[in-house]
Design an enzyme around this catalytic site. Structure first.
Site, short mmCIF file in Angstrom:
data_model
loop_
_atom_site.label_atom_id
_atom_site.label_comp_id
_atom_site.label_asym_id
_atom_site.label_seq_id
_atom_site.Cartn_x
_atom_site.Cartn_y
_atom_site.Cartn_z
N GLY A 118 2.31 -0.71 -12.41
CA GLY A 118 3.00 -1.98 -12.62
C GLY A 118 2.56 -2.70 -13.88
N ASN A 157 -6.73 -8.90 -16.85
CA ASN A 157 -7.38 -9.99 -16.12
C ASN A 157 -8.55 -9.44 -15.31
OD1 ASN A 157 -8.15 -11.97 -14.25
ND2 ASN A 157 -6.13 -12.91 -14.31
N PRO A 158 -9.79 -9.68 -15.81
CA PRO A 158 -10.94 -9.10 -15.09
C PRO A 158 -11.08 -9.64 -13.67
CG PRO A 158 -11.64 -10.36 -17.04
CD PRO A 158 -10.15 -10.34 -17.06
N ARG A 181 -7.44 -1.08 -21.16
CA ARG A 181 -7.51 -2.53 -21.32
C ARG A 181 -7.38 -3.23 -19.97
NH1 ARG A 181 -3.22 -4.97 -25.31
NH2 ARG A 181 -4.20 -6.92 -25.88
N ILE A 182 -8.22 -4.22 -19.77
CA ILE A 182 -8.18 -5.01 -18.54
C ILE A 182 -7.58 -6.37 -18.91
CG2 ILE A 182 -9.56 -6.11 -16.73
CD1 ILE A 182 -9.40 -3.01 -16.53
N GLN A 190 -8.95 -6.13 -7.14
CA GLN A 190 -8.24 -4.90 -6.81
C GLN A 190 -9.24 -3.78 -6.53
OE1 GLN A 190 -4.89 -5.05 -6.14
NE2 GLN A 190 -4.37 -3.57 -7.68
N GLY A 211 -4.92 -0.29 -9.70
CA GLY A 211 -4.42 -0.53 -8.34
C GLY A 211 -5.02 0.38 -7.29
N GLU A 212 -5.24 1.63 -7.62
CA GLU A 212 -5.62 2.59 -6.59
C GLU A 212 -6.95 3.29 -6.83
OE1 GLU A 212 -1.58 4.47 -5.09
OE2 GLU A 212 -1.36 3.52 -7.03
N PHE A 264 0.81 -1.22 0.00
CA PHE A 264 0.00 0.00 0.00
C PHE A 264 0.84 1.26 0.00
CE2 PHE A 264 -2.41 -3.15 2.72
CZ PHE A 264 -3.18 -3.63 1.68
MO1 MOS Z 1 1.07 3.09 -4.07
S1 MOS Z 1 0.61 4.34 -2.53
O1 MOS Z 1 1.47 4.18 -5.29
O2 MOS Z 1 2.27 2.10 -3.55
#
Ligand code: MOS
Length: 721
Positions: free
Chosen positions: A500, A614-615, A611-612, A621, A687-688, A231
């Site tokens: 990533g 892996n749904p 693009r996804i 996530q 991710g966020e 995180f």
């Molecule tokens: Mo995240 S807070 O960009 O590791």
């Protein structure tokens, strides 16, 4: 790609086979335990180590007196270096903040090390009045000029605005609290050092440690095969790693440190508290004519760290007159850092709550207010969004939620003793990427192997890597294996900033293209043709390295990637365009009429992120993000002792995170979006973004249920009494 492949490492995780860095067993390991400062800012007068040394099994005790100059001062990442803060580990008698590491015991067992660490006696001279938080009198405010955003004439437009909102918001300090603690194991073999440490960026740890220890980077290997939650807290090199490394060198034995949950609150960064001021002006039909967003973020005395979310919130909606400012407020605290959409969560809370206040003032539906101000060009520089599907997300989420059934008047929806509140907000997150490399090997038996330093934080990186290689080469997924989390592999971007997948997938695609080109096999050739081509080549395998340079990075930046300096870039930072993933968050709350208990009854989020790959893992996530969003609104805050800036709820009993009982119905919807510009892979990252906007949707729902506008997080029932 696009298939919901099950998690590559799922079996290893559920069977306990997966080895996290602290699970790695090395022969003759000694155990370390940190001793952290029990005063706020101050000075160490001396140590009495007699009682600590008397504990059976104690081998060594490191303090600033014994470490000497074994660790070199190096710049923090904020100055272009590698460390998460610029305090030299055990560097001097000066204590900058409560919870700073001031000694480390090494013993035969963890228990002995911990007991001895508790028996260390330190004589100190505390500073008489440390500045403990963002409101402390001694805290020092500094305007960050480079983060200023300006367009048109805000002051004049605001003064002339027919409808105006002027509101102040606060968000609290929060800690990431990953399940896996901050662990480090170091082992030297001759002059070669291996570090086992959960990390979002093994290459940065490697090069930073090389600088700190004055050893060649080639002699250091950092391994982080699995990470049990990060995180943002495991993004960069913290003080502990060099201490464990020099302890292992002094002893000639492996040394293992696992910081306790409480110690974790100050041995890495955290989300700093903020104050914010938003001013909006709009026409009576809801078009924004002036927008100002200014933020104040807590930082440490040693480091000027700011997440600077106003640089984004000022560019999300059409508006001719804009002012954005960011300030830091330096106090006697540990250096803050990144946590779960670090700029977007606090600043998004303020802006999206202010928009709801404006909608209420206009008597306008809050979804319509966002539609009226939607734009495909960023309003400050006039740059185009590579793609932007904000209103499609609102339409999908609103339909799923049943938003048209909302009765707009606050307090007008009730069920027995429960007040019902419906609220919504936009979610946004910069689509970022960083330079990354990957190596793909296709073997004559028809199997493929893909390798990149990457990092498996539980987000699905390993699965994604296998899927991309499988699809690009036409190899069956079950015949693809993956290596990651090792600084000996081709370097990847820091796994932060939701960058990533976009970065590593692009590198894998380039490597796969090169393999097909070398074999002369076209893109859509069947698997049999590919195998036949390898066999005909006479080689045991064909292997290629793919290097993906992120949009906006110069060709000269590629060598930097090999020095652990691949940082994400995107959002509003590019010279020619703007890149964001977008989403819409809807929340239904019930608030008890008498007790004011607040329950989230359901949450619906819809997200468009290119693009996804892996749904299944993306959906997880996003769900996780939305749950953290509920935590950021209703549960999470770090309590600060006003005498010394100690964190008084530094454990998972007192620091509240959402648990099953807090979450009922929750739905994350992936809205399809194609973006060929954003990067090679067409990926924006998820991710966020799931966290962003949830707190505003909740505060807006609280207003809808009760008519009370709460502008300070977290929202607690006592604020509604
Ligand atoms: Mo995240 S807070 O960009 O590791």
């Amino acid at each position: 790609m696009g298939q919901p492949a099950p998690r590559y490492e799922g079996r290893a995780k559920v069977t306990g086979e997966a080895r996290y860095p602290s699970d790695v067993r090395l022969p003759r390991t000694a155990h370390a335990c940190l001793h952290l400062s029990r005063i706020g800012r101050g000075t160490i007068r001396g140590f009495d180590l007699t009682a600590a040394r008397a504990v059976h099994g104690v081998i060594d005790i490191l303090t600033h007196e014994t470490v000497g100059d074994a660790i070199r001062q190096t710049p923090a990442i904020y100055q272009g270096g590698y460390t998460s803060d610029s305090l030299l580990p055990l560097g001097s008698a000066e204590i900058a903040h409560w919870g700073q590491p001031i000694a480390m015991v090494v013993a035969e067992t963890y228990e002995a090390a911990r007991e001895a660490a508790q028996r260390i006696v330190v004589t100190t001279a505390p500073h008489p009045s440390p500045a403990v938080d963002i409101n402390a009198p001694g805290a020092e405010t500094r305007a960050l000029e480079p983060m200023m955003v300006q367009a048109g004439d805000f002051d004049a437009a605001y003064a002339a605005g027919p409808i105006r909102i002027d509101a102040r918001y606060t968000t609290p300090a929060q800690h990431q609290n990953p399940m896996e603690l901050f662990a480090t194991q170091c082992v030297w073999e001759g002059d070669r050092l291996t570090v086992h440490e959960p990390s979002q960026y093994v290459n940065s740890v490697k090069f930073g440690l090389a600088e700190q220890l004055g050893v060649p980077a080639d002699n250091i290997r950092v391994i982080s095969t699995h990470v049990g939650g990060a995180f943002g807290a495991k993004g960069f090199l913290t003080q502990r790693t060099a201490l464990v490394a020099i302890a292992a060198r002094r002893l000639g034995r492996p040394v293992k440190l696992v910081a306790t949950r409480e110690q974790g609150f100050t041995v890495s960064g955290y989300r700093a508290e903020t104050r914010q001021h938003v001013q909006l002006a709009a026409t009576r039909d809801g078009r924004l004519t002036a927008l100002r967003h200014e933020g104040w973020e807590l930082t440490s005395r040693a480091d000027t760290v700011a997440m600077g979310g106003a640089s984004m919130t000022t560019r999300l909606y059409a508006c001719p007159n804009i002012l954005g400012r960011v300030n830091t407020v330096a106090a006697d605290r540990s250096t803050p850092g990144f946590m779960r959409a670090p700029g977007e969560v606090p600043y998004g809370f303020a802006l999206e709550t202010a928009l709801d206040e404006l909608a209420d003032r206009l008597g306008m539906d809050p979804v319509e207010l966002r539609r009226v101000n939607d734009t495909q060009t960023e309003p400050v520089g006039g740059l185009p969004y590579t793609s932007r599907s904000l209103m499609r997300c609102f339409d999908v989420a609103a339909a799923t939620f049943g938003w048209s059934g909302r009765s707009p008047r606050p307090g007008s929806m009730r069920e027995g003793d429960w007040l019902i509140g419906w609220g919504c907000a936009s979610a946004y997150y910069p689509a970022q990427a960083g330079n990354s490399a990957a190596r793909v090997r296709l073997t004559a038996d028809g199997t493929a192997h893909v390798a990149s330093a990457g990092h498996e934080l539980g987000q699905g990186m390993t699965t994604m890597m296998a899927q991309v290689a499988a699809e690009e080469l036409g190899v069956p997924l079950e015949r693809v294996t993956v290596s990651l989390g090792d600084s000996d592999l081709p370097p990847a971007v820091v796994n932060g900033g939701s960058a990533g997948t976009a970065s590593v997938a692009s590198a894998i695609m380039i490597a796969c293209d090169a393999i097909r080109a070398r074999l002369g096999v076209p893109r859509d050739a069947p698997y049999a043709a590919l195998r036949a081509a390898v066999a005909a080549s006479g080689l045991a395998f064909v292997e290629e390295l793919g290097e993906a340079r992120a949009h906006g990075r110069s060709p000269e930046s590629l060598p930097d990637m090999y020095r652990g300096r691949a940082l994400p870039l995107g959002g509003v930072e590019l010279p020619d365009r703007v890149q964001f993933a977008m989403g819409a968050q809807f929340v239904e709350l019930r608030i008890h009429r008498w007790t004011r208990e607040i329950r989230v009854r359901r949450a619906v989020g819809a997200f468009a992120a290119g693009r996804i790959i892996n749904p299944r893992t993306s959906h997880s996530q996003l769900l996780g993000g939305m749950i953290w969003g509920i935590g950021s609104a209703l549960h999470e805050h770090t309590d600060i002792d006003q005498r010394n800036a100690a964190y008084t709820n530094a454990n998972l009993a007192d620091y509240l995170v959402p648990v099953h009982a807090d979450i009922s119905e929750i739905q994350a919807i992936l809205v399809s979006e194609e973006d060929r510009l954003v990067n090679q892979a067409g990926v924006k990252g998820v991710g966020e973004i799931g966290v962003v906007g949830v707190a505003a949707a909740i505060s807006n729902a609280v207003f809808h249920a009760t008519g009370r506008r709460l502008r300070d997080l977290p929202i607690k029932l006592e604020h509604l009494l």
